[in-house]
Motif scaffolding. Structure first.
Motif, PDB file in Angstrom:
ATOM      1  N   HIS A   1      -0.570   2.384  -3.349  1.00 12.19           N
ATOM      2  CA  HIS A   1      -1.927   2.886  -3.175  1.00 12.19           C
ATOM      3  C   HIS A   1      -1.942   4.420  -3.212  1.00 12.19           C
ATOM      4  O   HIS A   1      -1.000   5.063  -2.723  1.00 12.19           O
ATOM      5  N   PRO A   2      -3.001   5.015  -3.747  1.00 12.12           N
ATOM      6  CA  PRO A   2      -3.094   6.478  -3.765  1.00 12.12           C
ATOM      7  C   PRO A   2      -3.040   7.124  -2.387  1.00 12.12           C
ATOM      8  O   PRO A   2      -2.716   8.314  -2.269  1.00 12.12           O
ATOM      9  N   ASP A   3      -3.348   6.362  -1.332  1.00 14.80           N
ATOM     10  CA  ASP A   3      -3.274   6.892   0.028  1.00 14.80           C
ATOM     11  C   ASP A   3      -1.969   6.524   0.737  1.00 14.80           C
ATOM     12  O   ASP A   3      -1.810   6.827   1.926  1.00 14.80           O
ATOM     13  N   GLY A   4      -1.046   5.886   0.027  1.00 16.97           N
ATOM     14  CA  GLY A   4       0.219   5.487   0.631  1.00 16.97           C
ATOM     15  C   GLY A   4       1.191   6.645   0.765  1.00 16.97           C
ATOM     16  O   GLY A   4       1.002   7.722   0.183  1.00 16.97           O
ATOM     17  N   VAL A   5       2.269   6.424   1.507  1.00 16.03           N
ATOM     18  CA  VAL A   5       3.214   7.511   1.771  1.00 16.03           C
ATOM     19  C   VAL A   5       3.971   7.940   0.519  1.00 16.03           C
ATOM     20  O   VAL A   5       4.335   9.107   0.371  1.00 16.03           O
TER      21      VAL A   5
ATOM     22  N   ARG B   1       3.707   8.110  -7.785  1.00 16.65           N
ATOM     23  CA  ARG B   1       2.478   7.349  -7.977  1.00 16.65           C
ATOM     24  C   ARG B   1       2.633   6.281  -9.048  1.00 16.65           C
ATOM     25  O   ARG B   1       3.266   6.526 -10.081  1.00 16.65           O
TER      26      ARG B   1
ATOM     27  N   ALA C   1       2.772   7.963  -2.620  1.00 14.82           N
ATOM     28  CA  ALA C   1       1.862   8.832  -3.366  1.00 14.82           C
ATOM     29  C   ALA C   1       1.777  10.204  -2.710  1.00 14.82           C
ATOM     30  O   ALA C   1       1.720  11.234  -3.401  1.00 14.82           O
ATOM     31  N   GLY C   2       1.790  10.219  -1.379  1.00 17.94           N
ATOM     32  CA  GLY C   2       1.769  11.493  -0.673  1.00 17.94           C
ATOM     33  C   GLY C   2       2.985  12.350  -0.949  1.00 17.94           C
ATOM     34  O   GLY C   2       2.936  13.582  -0.827  1.00 17.94           O
TER      35      GLY C   2
ATOM     36  N   ASN D   1       0.806  -1.217   0.000  1.00 19.92           N
ATOM     37  CA  ASN D   1       0.000   0.000   0.000  1.00 19.92           C
ATOM     38  C   ASN D   1       0.840   1.268   0.000  1.00 19.92           C
ATOM     39  O   ASN D   1       0.544   2.206  -0.737  1.00 19.92           O
ATOM     40  N   ASP D   2       1.868   1.319   0.837  1.00 16.27           N
ATOM     41  CA  ASP D   2       2.656   2.552   0.895  1.00 16.27           C
ATOM     42  C   ASP D   2       3.393   2.834  -0.404  1.00 16.27           C
ATOM     43  O   ASP D   2       3.614   3.990  -0.763  1.00 16.27           O
TER      44      ASP D   2
ATOM     45  N   TRP E   1      -1.110  -0.781   7.845  1.00 13.75           N
ATOM     46  CA  TRP E   1      -1.790  -0.918   6.555  1.00 13.75           C
ATOM     47  C   TRP E   1      -0.823  -0.676   5.403  1.00 13.75           C
ATOM     48  O   TRP E   1      -0.866  -1.362   4.389  1.00 13.75           O
ATOM     49  N   GLY E   2       0.071   0.296   5.562  1.00 13.58           N
ATOM     50  CA  GLY E   2       0.988   0.642   4.490  1.00 13.58           C
ATOM     51  C   GLY E   2       1.925  -0.478   4.105  1.00 13.58           C
ATOM     52  O   GLY E   2       2.359  -0.558   2.944  1.00 13.58           O
TER      53      GLY E   2
END
Length: 207
Positions: A25-29, A36, A31-32, A21-22, A94-95
């Motif tokens: 995923h678009p909500d991962g670190v 991406r 992507a932050g 995920n990290d 989760w990440g």
């Protein structure tokens, strides 16, 4: 590609790197931080096809995950990628989990790593030796970092390597493309997923 059976008929393992995920995923670190994966759904679909083919062909599946138990394990990456200094890819979060749709099954192997190469300070050498694997098919992220580092280290260990060209992904198109080109010079065979699927499980119907 030189054609034919890219695994050469040897004992082959599928190694899936860091589809977490990290990283993805678009909500991962990542992507932050502006990094991406452009087509995550497509990437998961192609990796899923490889996993299904490996299982259908009786070939082992190894899932590699980058994760740290605490901040001290991050090392120099904390300086070069400050967003990882106190968050991201931490064990039990989760990440650090694989993205939705990618699930290890009983009989699969999960290898944890703390640096780009899946061979550095991990159990992957022993896992592959125990499986009798002489060839690995590689998928995952990031093409020009963790994938390429792992592919190079595999080559240095005299393992044959096949990279599924559209089942790996990076964040920067030209770095991704250049990495595939470089790996294909000597370190690996580079082939699209549909070719690798037919090699992993020749009995599967061609669509």
């Amino acid at each position: 590609m030189t054609g034919g059976d890219v695994t050469g008929g040897d004992v082959t393992a599928l190694v899936v790197i860091d589809v977490q995920n990290d990283y993805c995923h678009p909500d991962g670190v990542f992507a932050g931080a502006g990094l991406r994966v452009a087509d995550l759904d497509g990437l998961v679909e192609r990796i899923t096809a490889l996993v299904a083919a490996a299982r259908a062909g009786g070939r082992p599946v190894v899932w590699v995950r980058m994760e740290w138990d605490d901040d001290a394990q991050v090392g120099l990456l904390a300086e070069r990628s400050p967003f990882l200094a106190a968050t991201g890819l931490r064990s039990g979060t989760w990440g650090a989990e694989l993205v939705a749709g990618l699930e290890p099954r009983p009989g699969d192997t999960v290898v944890r790593k703390r640096r780009f190469s899946a061979f550095h300070d991990t159990t992957l050498d022993e896992v592959l030796a125990g499986l009798g694997a002489t060839t690995i098919v590689v998928a995952g992220v990031r093409t020009d970092f963790c994938v390429e580092s792992t592919v190079r280290d595999a080559f240095f260990r005299d393992l044959r390597v096949v990279v599924a060209s559209d089942a790996v992904a990076g964040y920067v198109d030209d770095l991704h493309s250049n990495s595939l080109r470089l790996m294909g010079t000597v370190f690996a065979e580079v082939a699209p997923t549909d070719v690798v699927v037919r090699t992993l499980a020749p009995e599967l119907p061609v669509h």
